[in-house]
Scaffold this active site. Structure first.
Site, PDB file in Angstrom:
ATOM      1  N   ASP A 132    -106.904 -30.328 -45.593  1.00 17.22           N
ATOM      2  CA  ASP A 132    -106.269 -31.034 -44.898  1.00 17.22           C
ATOM      3  C   ASP A 132    -106.828 -30.324 -43.897  1.00 17.22           C
ATOM      4  OD1 ASP A 132    -106.190 -28.506 -45.663  1.00 17.22           O
ATOM      5  OD2 ASP A 132    -103.927 -29.077 -46.488  1.00 17.22           O
ATOM      6  N   HIS A 133    -105.939 -29.958 -43.173  1.00 18.11           N
ATOM      7  CA  HIS A 133    -106.004 -28.676 -41.830  1.00 18.11           C
ATOM      8  C   HIS A 133    -106.017 -27.785 -42.674  1.00 18.11           C
ATOM      9  CE1 HIS A 133    -102.376 -28.097 -43.254  1.00 18.11           C
ATOM     10  NE2 HIS A 133    -102.377 -27.554 -42.068  1.00 18.11           N
ATOM     11  N   CYS A 156    -108.540 -27.043 -49.228  1.00 19.96           N
ATOM     12  CA  CYS A 156    -107.299 -26.811 -48.666  1.00 19.96           C
ATOM     13  C   CYS A 156    -107.157 -25.433 -48.201  1.00 19.96           C
ATOM     14  CB  CYS A 156    -106.065 -27.614 -49.031  1.00 19.96           C
ATOM     15  SG  CYS A 156    -105.621 -27.085 -50.956  1.00 19.96           S
ATOM     16  N   GLY A 157    -106.030 -24.451 -47.800  1.00 16.94           N
ATOM     17  CA  GLY A 157    -105.927 -23.591 -48.283  1.00 16.94           C
ATOM     18  C   GLY A 157    -106.208 -22.335 -48.800  1.00 16.94           C
ATOM     19  N   THR A 158    -105.377 -23.154 -50.035  1.00 18.78           N
ATOM     20  CA  THR A 158    -105.600 -22.059 -51.901  1.00 18.78           C
ATOM     21  C   THR A 158    -106.101 -23.149 -52.038  1.00 18.78           C
ATOM     22  OG1 THR A 158    -103.582 -23.383 -52.369  1.00 18.78           O
ATOM     23  CG2 THR A 158    -103.506 -21.636 -51.158  1.00 18.78           C
ATOM     24  N   GLY A 159    -106.705 -24.162 -52.034  1.00 20.32           N
ATOM     25  CA  GLY A 159    -107.251 -25.443 -53.020  1.00 20.32           C
ATOM     26  C   GLY A 159    -106.376 -25.748 -53.917  1.00 20.32           C
ATOM     27  N   ILE A 160    -105.577 -25.353 -53.751  1.00 19.75           N
ATOM     28  CA  ILE A 160    -104.093 -26.057 -55.229  1.00 19.75           C
ATOM     29  C   ILE A 160    -103.354 -26.653 -54.648  1.00 19.75           C
ATOM     30  CG2 ILE A 160    -101.857 -25.212 -56.664  1.00 19.75           C
ATOM     31  CD1 ILE A 160    -102.564 -22.211 -55.759  1.00 19.75           C
ATOM     32  N   GLY A 161    -102.901 -27.613 -53.729  1.00 20.76           N
ATOM     33  CA  GLY A 161    -102.284 -28.403 -53.171  1.00 20.76           C
ATOM     34  C   GLY A 161    -103.329 -29.523 -53.378  1.00 20.76           C
ATOM     35  N   HIS A 170    -117.697 -26.997 -69.641  1.00 19.49           N
ATOM     36  CA  HIS A 170    -116.684 -27.605 -70.303  1.00 19.49           C
ATOM     37  C   HIS A 170    -115.367 -28.882 -70.206  1.00 19.49           C
ATOM     38  CE1 HIS A 170    -116.888 -23.271 -72.192  1.00 19.49           C
ATOM     39  NE2 HIS A 170    -118.463 -23.705 -72.018  1.00 19.49           N
ATOM     40  N   ARG A 196    -118.065 -30.169 -77.966  1.00 16.99           N
ATOM     41  CA  ARG A 196    -116.611 -30.472 -79.269  1.00 16.99           C
ATOM     42  C   ARG A 196    -116.034 -30.053 -77.202  1.00 16.99           C
ATOM     43  NH1 ARG A 196    -119.474 -25.670 -77.865  1.00 16.99           N
ATOM     44  NH2 ARG A 196    -118.944 -23.949 -77.400  1.00 16.99           N
ATOM     45  N   HIS A 197    -117.084 -30.233 -77.118  1.00 16.27           N
ATOM     46  CA  HIS A 197    -115.830 -30.224 -75.145  1.00 16.27           C
ATOM     47  C   HIS A 197    -115.582 -31.581 -74.679  1.00 16.27           C
ATOM     48  CE1 HIS A 197    -117.011 -26.245 -74.585  1.00 16.27           C
ATOM     49  NE2 HIS A 197    -118.215 -26.135 -74.599  1.00 16.27           N
TER      50      HIS A 197
HETATM   51  C1  RB5 Z   1    -100.958 -25.695 -45.669  1.00 17.48           C
HETATM   52  O1  RB5 Z   1    -100.450 -24.970 -44.555  1.00 17.48           O
HETATM   53  C2  RB5 Z   1    -101.078 -25.471 -47.253  1.00 17.48           C
HETATM   54  O2  RB5 Z   1    -100.025 -25.540 -47.617  1.00 17.48           O
HETATM   55  C3  RB5 Z   1    -102.133 -26.271 -47.869  1.00 17.48           C
HETATM   56  O3  RB5 Z   1    -103.352 -26.028 -46.927  1.00 17.48           O
HETATM   57  C4  RB5 Z   1    -102.427 -26.078 -49.031  1.00 17.48           C
HETATM   58  O4  RB5 Z   1    -103.072 -24.268 -49.042  1.00 17.48           O
HETATM   59  C5  RB5 Z   1    -101.480 -26.234 -49.977  1.00 17.48           C
HETATM   60  O5  RB5 Z   1    -101.712 -26.348 -50.845  1.00 17.48           O
END
Ligand code: RB5
Length: 150
Positions: A8-9, A65-70, A98, A132-133
């Protein structure tokens, strides 16, 4: 090896660094967007990369993404995708050995490009250990079968 890549951005600049790195290493990739720094929704990109890898069109995926989480959460909704958010080299190696991770997620606002490239290299070069993995990864697929909507 063919890589599906996307961001994403919030991960746009890190993705650009990684694409340059892949080009330098002669690794084939396709960019699933975004293509400008304008705001987009990370689930759209996570889905596109995840689907391309799950269909077998690409060997692995890399999403930023910003955090890689979303974007990792989004890619992980696709059956067959095991996306690993990595911010260190140990986790990158273990996610391959693993978990047989087939998508790597990185956070541009969390780690620098130097570390990200090192993580990419380790992640691309490390093989799944099986044994096992393998049994545990098969159990993940069973969870998908139980709750998934193929
Ligand atoms: C965008 O502002 C931000 O929310 C996205 O890049 C990401 O960090 C979401 O998990």
């Amino acid at each position: 090896m063919k890589i599906a890549i996307g961001s994403d951005h919030g991960g746009f600049l890190l993705k650009a660094e990684i694409m340059k790195h892949l080009r330098d290493k002669d690794i084939e990739f396709f960019d699933f967007g975004c293509y400008t720094a304008e705001s987009v929704d990370y689930p759209d990109i996570g889905q596109a990369v995840g689907e391309a890898v799950a269909k077998g069109e690409y060997d692995r995926g890399i999403v930023c993404c910003g955090t890689g989480i979303g974007i990792s959460i989004s890619a992980n909704k696709i059956p067959g995708i095991r996306a690993a958010l990595c911010g260190d080299c140990f986790s990158a190696k273990a996610s391959r050995e693993h978990n047989d991770a087939n998508v790597l997620a990185l956070g541009e606002r969390v780690i620098g490009a130097g570390l990200a490239k090192m993580i990419v290299d380790i992640w691309l070069d490390t093989e799944f250990q099986g044994g096992r993995h393998g049994r545990r990864v098969e159990k993940i697929a069973k969870i998908e079968e139980k709750y998934g909507r193929r």
